[in-house]
Enzyme design. Structure first.
Site: not given
Length: 359
Positions: A73, A140, A168, A185, A223, A305
């Site tokens: 995202t 997805n 995906q 991801s 970080t 989601c």
């Protein structure tokens, strides 16, 4: 529980977990250094980050750089908003992370339709003046594989950047060669949650969306977690090693599952799809009741989601399904760690629950 929701998230590979452990860092270890510090512990941590960056980069085309983010995202937000594009075109079946962000950038957003198989036409019109085109590699919800290389060529010919959400598909099928920006991801390819990446083609300039310390070449302040990076890298390397065997196993599971549900309707193309995603429907099925009756099976009625929204899937609606048809669909997702016996047991329970409804 039988886990069959691989599009929502995948189990963490043992190899990825092992790679993370040295960098979780208790006070008795040296693995807790800030990777952006100049001292020895910081340099050790940054070395682990750079090893992971190289491992992830091997999933992607040459001629670009990997920018670590908190997930896909954030990567998609960086790509869309950071590009500065004012006129956008995206496919009708994009994830909300693309659709919603694109609407912020361009309220007059052009939506590219899909056909009844859930596919964008490879010769879809890209209008003059479009600044960015976004089409996902693998959907997805229904698993359809889009003709992204052909669409990237059309975007380039129109002078637009091409963004591909490869969440995906990454680690499962070949990366889109023609894209300018690719989002992925870790937790969708057997890595940890909380980390993703944006691949940026050489020569593509983005502006940062998140400001602060200027990390990641000034594009993404914050970080980095060496543990998450190491897990992502190890998962990516494992995907490279198991590319063929994973695909063959998924094909075997697909054939087994489809035999159980021969009387159900498949949503999306049977051919142009990732076979680890089986989205099927049956007329009159009460999906909420079915999922309640099959509590020990983790499946989905759509995107994780958007779960609980009560709205019919925008993806299934884009295929031309009615609200009633869209609400009679379930998604069964499987992969590397799914057992054949789990497929059989889950199918038996789902079919029994559907029979109890008289459908």
């Amino acid at each position: 529980m039988i886990y069959l929701d691989y599009q929502a998230t995948t189990p963490l590979a043992p190899e990825a977990r092992e790679a993370m452990l040295p960098w979780l860092g208790g006070p008795e270890t040296t693995g807790f250094g800030n990777p952006h510090s100049a001292h020895r512990m910081g340099r050790m941590a940054m070395a682990a980050v750079e090893v992971a960056r190289e491992q992830v980069a091997k999933l992607l085309p040459p001629g670009g750089r990997v920018v670590f983010t908190s997930g896909a995202t954030e990567a998609l937000n960086l790509a869309i908003l950071g590009s500065g594009a004012k006129r956008l075109a995206v496919s009708a079946i994009e994830h909300g992370a693309v659709l919603d962000t694109a609407r912020v950038a361009d309220p007059a957003l052009r939506v590219i339709p899909v056909d009844g198989d859930g596919l964008v036409a490879p010769d879809a019109e890209i209008r003059a003046g479009t600044g960015l085109v976004a089409v996902m590699q693998v959907n997805n919800e229904i698993g359809t594989v889009q003709p992204v290389d052909a669409l990237a060529d059309r975007a380039r010919a129109a002078g637009a950047l091409f963004l591909c959400d490869a969440v995906q598909g990454a680690g499962k099928i070949e990366a889109p060669k023609g894209a300018d920006l690719i989002a992925l991801s870790a937790h969708k390819l057997y890595g940890p949650k909380g980390i993703g990446a944006l691949w940026v083609r050489d020569g593509v300039n983005l502006s940062p969306v998140q400001h602060g310390g200027g990390q990641e070449g000034g594009l993404r302040s914050g970080t980095l977690s060496p543990a998450l990076c190491a897990g992502f890298g190890a998962a990516a390397a494992l995907c490279m090693e198991r590319w063929e065997s994973d695909a063959q196993y998924v094909e075997k599971l697909w054939t087994r599952l489809r035999a159980h549900f021969a009387g159900w309707t498949l949503n999306g193309s049977a051919d142009a799809r990732w076979r680890g995603n089986c989205n099927i429907r049956k007329e009159g099925l009460d999906v909420a009741r079915l999922m309640s009756d099959c509590r020990n099976i983790a499946i989905s009625a759509g995107s994780a989601c958007a779960s609980g929204s009560g709205r019919p899937s925008h993806v299934l609606r884009a295929l031309g399904l009615t609200d009633r048809e869209a609400k009679s669909a379930i998604r069964i997702g499987f992969g590397r760690y799914t057992g054949e016996d789990q497929i059989d047991e889950a199918a038996a329970q789902i079919l029994a629950a559907a029979d109890a409804q008289g459908v």
